[in-house]
Design an enzyme around this catalytic site. Structure first.
Site, short mmCIF file in Angstrom:
data_model
loop_
_atom_site.label_atom_id
_atom_site.label_comp_id
_atom_site.label_asym_id
_atom_site.label_seq_id
_atom_site.Cartn_x
_atom_site.Cartn_y
_atom_site.Cartn_z
N ASP A 210 62.66 35.72 27.39
CA ASP A 210 61.22 35.79 27.12
C ASP A 210 60.70 34.39 26.83
O ASP A 210 61.47 33.43 26.74
CB ASP A 210 60.95 36.69 25.91
CG ASP A 210 61.70 36.20 24.67
OD1 ASP A 210 61.14 35.33 23.98
OD2 ASP A 210 62.82 36.66 24.41
N ASP A 212 59.01 33.65 23.98
CA ASP A 212 58.65 33.61 22.58
C ASP A 212 57.14 33.88 22.46
O ASP A 212 56.52 34.35 23.42
CB ASP A 212 59.05 32.28 21.94
CG ASP A 212 59.40 32.43 20.46
OD1 ASP A 212 60.19 33.34 20.14
OD2 ASP A 212 58.88 31.67 19.63
#
Length: 285
Positions: A210, A212
């Site tokens: 991802d 973040d």
């Protein structure tokens, strides 16, 4: 203990494929620091003996802050492990590091708060160099292996290790990004510190799940797990070649990290401490 292993893999249970190994067995190991996260799976792959340690225990039941990393690393030292390959899911702090990319980091920034990170206390002091926290020799080999297989790999980068188990606030994430860090995770510390104290080479295959929360999308555990599962196949593929190709003849600084680092006079180290830490310090005293 008669069991021995050359290479250890630490990570989530999804990367373990015991079917590639011969003569598979599970061993329970006691250490002066308690039990490791779980039993350790050992098997042969060609002329190499490999062991797998599920970092969070089978079923992912141990929080990052609750990991008994001292027991985990000490158990691997008792097995005679020379090289550790740690698999870790991470968030990206750089636009160019997209989910499903792979990073082989070369630096760590420690933001943990409450984790025992040394074997050496209560009567023994060791000041050990830690300027380069990942083994450069092993890391370089893994980069070459991953690139040869066509994966999108970044060589080097800074892994900021947060305490967790919560993900970052937006403010934290933006600060880490502004500081130029590359990836963020929760497990490199104290594993890397303890591996160096144990004179075991430690390197990491960090897989991006991802962006973040500095990015426009929020981090959700569903997305992290989804991408982590997609990354597992790549990690398995790389690890199989690592088992076969990583040299066990070490020319790096890791193997002699304690040379000259034990500050306490040998005759002042309590006998029980010497006995307890003999697998780590025996050859240096």
């Amino acid at each position: 203990m008669n069991e021995k292993a050359d290479i250890a893999i630490i990570g989530g249970s999804g990367i373990y494929d015991a079917s590639i190994l011969d003569n598979v067995r599970e061993v329970d190991i006691d250490t002066p620091f308690g039990k490791p996260s779980d039993s350790i799976t050992i098997g042969e792959y060609g002329d190499r003996t490999v062991c797998f340690l599920p970092r969070h225990g089978k079923g992912h039941r141990i929080s990052p802050s609750e990991l008994n990393s001292r027991a985990n690393i000490f158990a691997l030292k008792k097995l005679g492990v020379k090289r550790i390959i740690a698999a870790s899911a991470v968030g990206s702090l750089k636009e160019e590091l997209a989910p499903l990319d792979i990073v082989i980091p070369d630096q760590i920034y420690d933001r943990t708060k409450s984790r025992p990170s040394t074997f050496f206390e209560d009567g023994i002091v060791v000041h050990m160099g830690f300027a380069d926290p990942f083994c450069p020799e092993a890391s370089s080999s893994i980069v070459d292996i991953a690139k040869s297989k066509g994966y999108n790999v970044k060589e080097g980068g800074t892994y900021v290790c947060m305490e967790g188990p919560q993900f970052s606030t937006r403010a934290e994430s933006r600060v880490y990004k502004a500081l130029g860090f590359d990836i963020i995770g929760m497990t490199a510390i104290p594993e890397a510190k303890l591996a160096r104290e144990a004179e075991i080479c430690y390197t990491m295959i960090a897989t991006v799940t991802d962006y973040d929360v500095w990015h426009e999308e929020d981090v959700t555990i569903e997305k992290v797990i989804e991408n982590a599962m997609k990354n597992e196949a790549a990690v398995k593929d790389i690890i199989v070649d690592c088992i076969e190709k990583l040299s066990l003849d070490r020319g790096c600084m890791c193997k002699d990290a304690l040379a000259g680092a034990i500050t306490t006079a040998a005759d002042m180290i309590p006998y029980e401490k010497k006995r307890m830490l003999e697998p780590l310090i025996g050859r240096h005293l």
